[in-house]
Write an enzyme that holds these catalytic residues in place. Structure first.
Site, PDB file in Angstrom:
ATOM      1  N   HIS A 311      46.979 -84.347   5.199  1.00 41.28           N
ATOM      2  CA  HIS A 311      45.902 -84.467   6.198  1.00 41.28           C
ATOM      3  C   HIS A 311      46.053 -83.512   7.365  1.00 41.28           C
ATOM      4  CE1 HIS A 311      44.053 -88.254   4.677  1.00 41.28           C
ATOM      5  NE2 HIS A 311      45.277 -88.452   4.208  1.00 41.28           N
ATOM      6  N   LYS A 491      37.300 -88.414  19.774  1.00 37.81           N
ATOM      7  CA  LYS A 491      38.326 -88.178  18.750  1.00 37.81           C
ATOM      8  C   LYS A 491      39.671 -88.245  19.456  1.00 37.81           C
ATOM      9  CE  LYS A 491      36.180 -84.231  17.972  1.00 37.81           C
ATOM     10  NZ  LYS A 491      36.078 -84.223  16.543  1.00 37.81           N
ATOM     11  N   ARG A 492      40.794 -88.228  18.704  1.00 33.84           N
ATOM     12  CA  ARG A 492      42.101 -88.187  19.358  1.00 33.84           C
ATOM     13  C   ARG A 492      42.130 -87.046  20.367  1.00 33.84           C
ATOM     14  NH1 ARG A 492      46.280 -86.517  15.821  1.00 33.84           N
ATOM     15  NH2 ARG A 492      44.789 -86.063  14.183  1.00 33.84           N
ATOM     16  N   LYS A 497      42.035 -79.868  19.111  1.00 34.69           N
ATOM     17  CA  LYS A 497      40.641 -80.324  19.065  1.00 34.69           C
ATOM     18  C   LYS A 497      39.838 -79.765  20.238  1.00 34.69           C
ATOM     19  CE  LYS A 497      41.850 -84.640  16.688  1.00 34.69           C
ATOM     20  NZ  LYS A 497      41.020 -84.662  15.460  1.00 34.69           N
ATOM     21  N   THR A 598      36.029 -86.473  10.444  1.00 35.24           N
ATOM     22  CA  THR A 598      35.111 -87.423   9.811  1.00 35.24           C
ATOM     23  C   THR A 598      34.091 -87.905  10.835  1.00 35.24           C
ATOM     24  OG1 THR A 598      36.833 -89.079  10.164  1.00 35.24           O
ATOM     25  CG2 THR A 598      36.557 -88.256   7.915  1.00 35.24           C
ATOM     26  N   LYS A 602      29.868 -88.784  10.768  1.00 38.91           N
ATOM     27  CA  LYS A 602      29.213 -89.979  11.327  1.00 38.91           C
ATOM     28  C   LYS A 602      28.074 -89.584  12.262  1.00 38.91           C
ATOM     29  CE  LYS A 602      33.685 -92.117  10.880  1.00 38.91           C
ATOM     30  NZ  LYS A 602      34.996 -92.291  11.522  1.00 38.91           N
TER      31      LYS A 602
HETATM   32  C1  26V Z   1      49.252 -88.453  14.109  1.00 35.98           C
HETATM   33  C2  26V Z   1      50.116 -88.795  15.104  1.00 35.98           C
HETATM   34  C3  26V Z   1      49.577 -88.943  16.462  1.00 35.98           C
HETATM   35  C4  26V Z   1      50.375 -89.884  17.307  1.00 35.98           C
HETATM   36  C5  26V Z   1      51.821 -89.592  17.230  1.00 35.98           C
HETATM   37  C6  26V Z   1      52.374 -89.463  15.847  1.00 35.98           C
HETATM   38  C7  26V Z   1      51.445 -88.985  14.820  1.00 35.98           C
HETATM   39  C8  26V Z   1      51.880 -88.791  13.545  1.00 35.98           C
HETATM   40  C9  26V Z   1      51.022 -88.423  12.557  1.00 35.98           C
HETATM   41  C10 26V Z   1      49.707 -88.277  12.830  1.00 35.98           C
HETATM   42  C11 26V Z   1      48.772 -87.982  11.713  1.00 35.98           C
HETATM   43  C12 26V Z   1      48.200 -86.647  11.740  1.00 35.98           C
HETATM   44  C13 26V Z   1      47.352 -86.472  10.554  1.00 35.98           C
HETATM   45  C14 26V Z   1      45.910 -86.847  10.775  1.00 35.98           C
HETATM   46  O1  26V Z   1      45.557 -87.769  11.454  1.00 35.98           O
HETATM   47  N1  26V Z   1      45.041 -86.084  10.154  1.00 35.98           N
HETATM   48  C15 26V Z   1      43.613 -86.264  10.237  1.00 35.98           C
HETATM   49  O2  26V Z   1      43.179 -86.822   9.002  1.00 35.98           O
HETATM   50  C16 26V Z   1      41.768 -87.003   8.946  1.00 35.98           C
HETATM   51  C17 26V Z   1      41.453 -87.689   7.641  1.00 35.98           C
HETATM   52  O3  26V Z   1      41.759 -86.849   6.575  1.00 35.98           O
HETATM   53  C18 26V Z   1      41.063 -85.662   9.068  1.00 35.98           C
HETATM   54  O4  26V Z   1      39.681 -85.876   9.059  1.00 35.98           O
HETATM   55  C19 26V Z   1      41.476 -84.975  10.363  1.00 35.98           C
HETATM   56  O5  26V Z   1      40.924 -83.669  10.410  1.00 35.98           O
HETATM   57  C20 26V Z   1      42.983 -84.885  10.456  1.00 35.98           C
HETATM   58  O6  26V Z   1      43.376 -84.421  11.722  1.00 35.98           O
END
Ligand code: 26V
Length: 754
Positions: A311, A491-492, A497, A598, A602
């Protein structure tokens, strides 16, 4: 036949008119439980286990009522008794068991699996607080626990437990089951694990707690702060609890259906959602070893059973753990991981593909790619970048494993539930078929030239904006003008971003308006975002936006034309209010960095136009709707990747060379901002932009200003033309239904039974 009023009154034990919202909520919970239980089916053939650290399910009441076909009856029965379903919804706490797109995707996938009548369950953790609750004070983000569990929670306690060994000590994982209803479909299960010993009372001072007391803290929070070693260890403890209990559940369920473990891949497909659950691979191999299966065969079984979804290409989000951490937390897995590493090293001489690298770090994604049969990206461009650059070495080694599955969203929640007025309009034109088959939205296309229809769509949007304005006033005490253009970036909070690009635009507009260059239409710029608690610059960006919001509101020249609103505690519930009210959807990540997005889907589905870069699924949105129905700007991913490779990007050149940019960046520490905000935060952000700007905000600034200006003037000068574009976006959104995505996963990867 009992009427809905009679059914509910029987459940409550008194007339509806005399019942409290809480009593009605509990009765509806009962009703949903019994109706959903009736849709549970036995499984034949292969069943999917979607294992994920996040399931951002959001509130479930309305979603379940819609899926079970009860929504209209319940709404009408309540209305007849002078009650409103939206008041009842307020009683339900939102389970924030996710952070952003990754977790919400998992929730959409569960909905689509059940709707398509596919056997597919989730496996995750029962966090007590999920992600933190965000509030603002003094222009800064505060983090508080966000409790959602109560005795009436959707997640029901079972007496199923599994032993899990953490750092050599025994623990007991308990299973909680949450029913996942499909739209006119079957009921599947979200399996959530927890420890009975977890103790919410150890949380103090916001979201602080003793990170070493594993028995008490293990499932308190999603993504506990990992800025220290204890926090990072805790992540591994959480992950192992999830995968070990999950693997035992999978083996037990398959055995109960007649599996002899050698044929596990005929009974189970396991989808590994990003790298958080990657330890399920060595854990399954270890457990199969305990059942007497030789290592080499176990590796083959697990490879045939498991598939991995990537992802992100952000290096810092691709998990690697020091071997010493794993030695401590999961010593029982290390012999397996070492053997996998040795096997991988036999397959290739490329040291960049090792599981354990020369610095003794364990690369979770590398283990996934070597020892699953499928690696997929989440949008066409993302998968292309994985193949051609980020994971090119792996692609050369295993070209057959790589595939793309463009993300999708469930239209039940993101259209039927959140935008009933739009649904009504659509249905009056093309009938109800689109409810089951999203591709039928294309039947709207012939109405693109019908001024009458466009006028009705305009009215729906105006009503939704009014509803959002009321909600903002009610929840945050902020008044907005519903006739202004609503521009939303939710979004986050992350530098890639580029909320900071939007910030620079808003400052630019502030100067322009002060200089008498008023925009084509008043703009309300709305943000929703949480910053990870230890992510300093992300928090500085929030501070800058909150401060700018104050500065603008206090300026009588600017305020009539521009307003900045930062929605507190952005979550699924807030998204459901914001998205239907949006005119312009901000999808402005640095090209190549947003795997898919995503939210972009929406907004489009709810009749907003996208202002975006050629990144992630924006690329496919632009292909669907055509360039004239989307506002694209900025560098392409190829240019960005080239700039990174050349290593010659210097933000100071852009700052010095562009007076508008310089003016906007200087303003961050100008007297107006310093009077309303904090120098430390504002100066740090300014310094970051001038000296690092890792996500190349400055090179895209001018193109962004121009394109956004174009959008504003189209909106103001050609309202019918704007609405035509919106209708085309809605009619082309069918491709982004998660039903399509899940059907593709099933036919290419899972091959599920029934
Ligand atoms: C996020 C975080 C944030 C808080 C601290 C630790 C941590 C560890 C892992 C992650 C996950 C990052 C991966 C993620 O969220 N990817 C998102 O996945 C979505 C669904 O596929 C996609 O639409 C987004 O573009 C992508 O950023």
């Amino acid at each position: 036949m009992q009427t809905m009023t009679e059914t509910l009154q029987k459940l409550i034990g008194k007339p509806l008119v005399e019942s409290t919202d809480q009593e009605i909520y509990l009765a509806l919970l009962d009703l949903v439980h019994s109706k959903s239980a009736a849709q549970v089916r036995p499984v034949n053939g292969r069943k999917l286990y979607y294992i994920s650290a996040e399931f951002l399910i959001g509130k479930l009441l309305s979603n379940n009522l819609i899926n079970l076909g009860l929504y209209d009856d319940v709404r009408d029965a309540l209305a007849a008794a002078g009650k409103s379903l939206s008041d009842i919804e307020e009683v339900e706490p939102e389970p924030s068991l996710g952070n952003g797109g990754l977790g919400r995707l998992a929730a959409c996938f569960l909905d689509s699996l059940a709707t398509l009548n596919l056997p597919g369950d989730g496996i995750g953790l029962r966090y007590h607080f999920g992600l933190f609750h965000q509030s603002f004070a003094d222009g800064l983000q505060n983090e508080l626990p966000d409790p959602w569990l109560n005795e009436h929670s959707w997640a029901e306690k079972t007496d199923i437990t599994y032993p899990v060994t953490l750092a050599g000590k025994p623990y007991t994982a308990r299973l909680y089951k949450l029913a996942v209803t499909g739209y006119e479909g079957r009921t599947n299960t979200l399996n959530l694990f927890d420890l009975d010993t977890v103790d919410e009372s150890i949380v103090h001072d916001g979201i602080q707690f003793d990170k070493t007391a594993i028995d008490k803290n293990l499932t308190l929070f999603l993504y506990p702060d990992d800025s220290d070693e204890a926090g990072r260890m805790l992540r591994i403890y959480q992950q192992y609890l999830m995968v070990s209990a999950g693997a035992q559940l999978i083996l037990a369920e398959c055995a109960a259906r007649g599996c002899n473990y050698h044929d596990l891949a005929d009974y189970a497909a396991i989808q590994i959602n990003d790298t958080h659950p990657s330890m399920v691979i060595p854990e399954l191999i270890r457990l199969l070893g305990e059942k007497g299966i030789e290592f080499d065969e176990a590796v083959k079984i697990v490879t045939d059973t498991c598939a991995y979804t990537n992802h992100t290409i952000l290096a810092e989000a691709l998990e690697t753990w020091p071997r010493s951490y794993l030695d401590k937390v999961v010593p029982q897995l290390m012999p397996v991981i070492e053997k996998l590493d040795a096997a991988a090293k036999k397959r290739t001489n490329d040291t960049g593909l090792a599981i354990i690298d020369a610095d003794d770090r364990v690369h979770m994604a590398h283990m996934d790619i070597h020892f699953t049969h499928s690696t997929n990206g989440v949008a066409a461009l993302h998968t292309k970048i994985l193949k051609e650059s980020e994971l090119n070495g792996f692609y050369k080694l295993y070209p057959e494993k790589f595939n793309n599955k463009t993300n999708g969203i469930t239209f039940r929640r993101w259209l039927l539930e959140c935008d009933p007025a739009l649904v009504k309009e659509i249905e009056s034109l093309i009938g109800p078929g689109f409810r089951k088959d999203a591709a039928e939205l294309e039947k709207l296309l012939p109405y693109a030239e019908d001024a009458n229809v466009l006028q009705k769509f305009s009215q729906v949007k105006a009503d939704n904006k009014k509803a959002l304005a009321d909600w903002l006033e009610h929840t945050q005490g902020v008044k907005v003008d519903p006739t202004a253009m609503f521009d939303i970036q939710s979004k986050r909070l992350h530098e890639y971003k580029r909320q900071q690009l939007n910030l620079l635009y808003l400052i630019h507009q502030y100067f322009e308006i002060r200089a008498g260059h008023t925009p084509a239409v008043p703009l309300v710029s709305i943000f929703g975002a949480k910053a990870a608690p230890a992510y300093i610059i992300a928090k500085d960006i929030i501070h800058a936006l909150l401060t700018l919001s104050k500065v603008i509101a206090a300026d009588p020249l600017v305020a009539p034309w521009l307003q900045v609103v930062f929605v507190e505690n952005y979550n699924v519930t807030a998204a459901e209010k914001m998205i239907p009210a949006c005119d312009l959807s901000e999808q402005i990540s640095l090209a190549s960095k947003e795997a898919s997005g995503t939210g972009n889907m929406k907004f489009m589905l709810n009749g907003a136009l996208t202002l975006g870069t050629m990144d992630g699924a924006n690329v496919e949105i632009s292909q669907q709707v055509g360039n004239e129905n989307i506002y694209i700007f900025g560098q392409t991913s190829g240019q960005v990747i080239h700039r990174y490779a050349a290593g010659d990007y210097n933000p100071a050149d852009w700052y010095e060379g562009d007076p508008n940019l310089r003016r906007a960046i200087d303003f961050l520490t100008g007297p107006e901002m310093l009077a309303a905000g904090k120098e430390e935060n504002l100066a740090r952000l300014q310094h970051e932009l001038k000296t690092k700007d890792w996500f190349q905000t400055l090179p895209d600034f001018n193109a962004y200003v121009v394109r956004k200006g174009q959008a504003l003037s189209d909106y103001a000068c050609d309202p019918l033309g704007w609405r035509r574009k919106c209708l085309i976006n809605i009619s082309k959104a069918g491709f982004f239904s998660s039903d399509r995505t899940i059907a593709e996963y099933n036919s290419d990867i899972w091959h599920l039974g029934e």
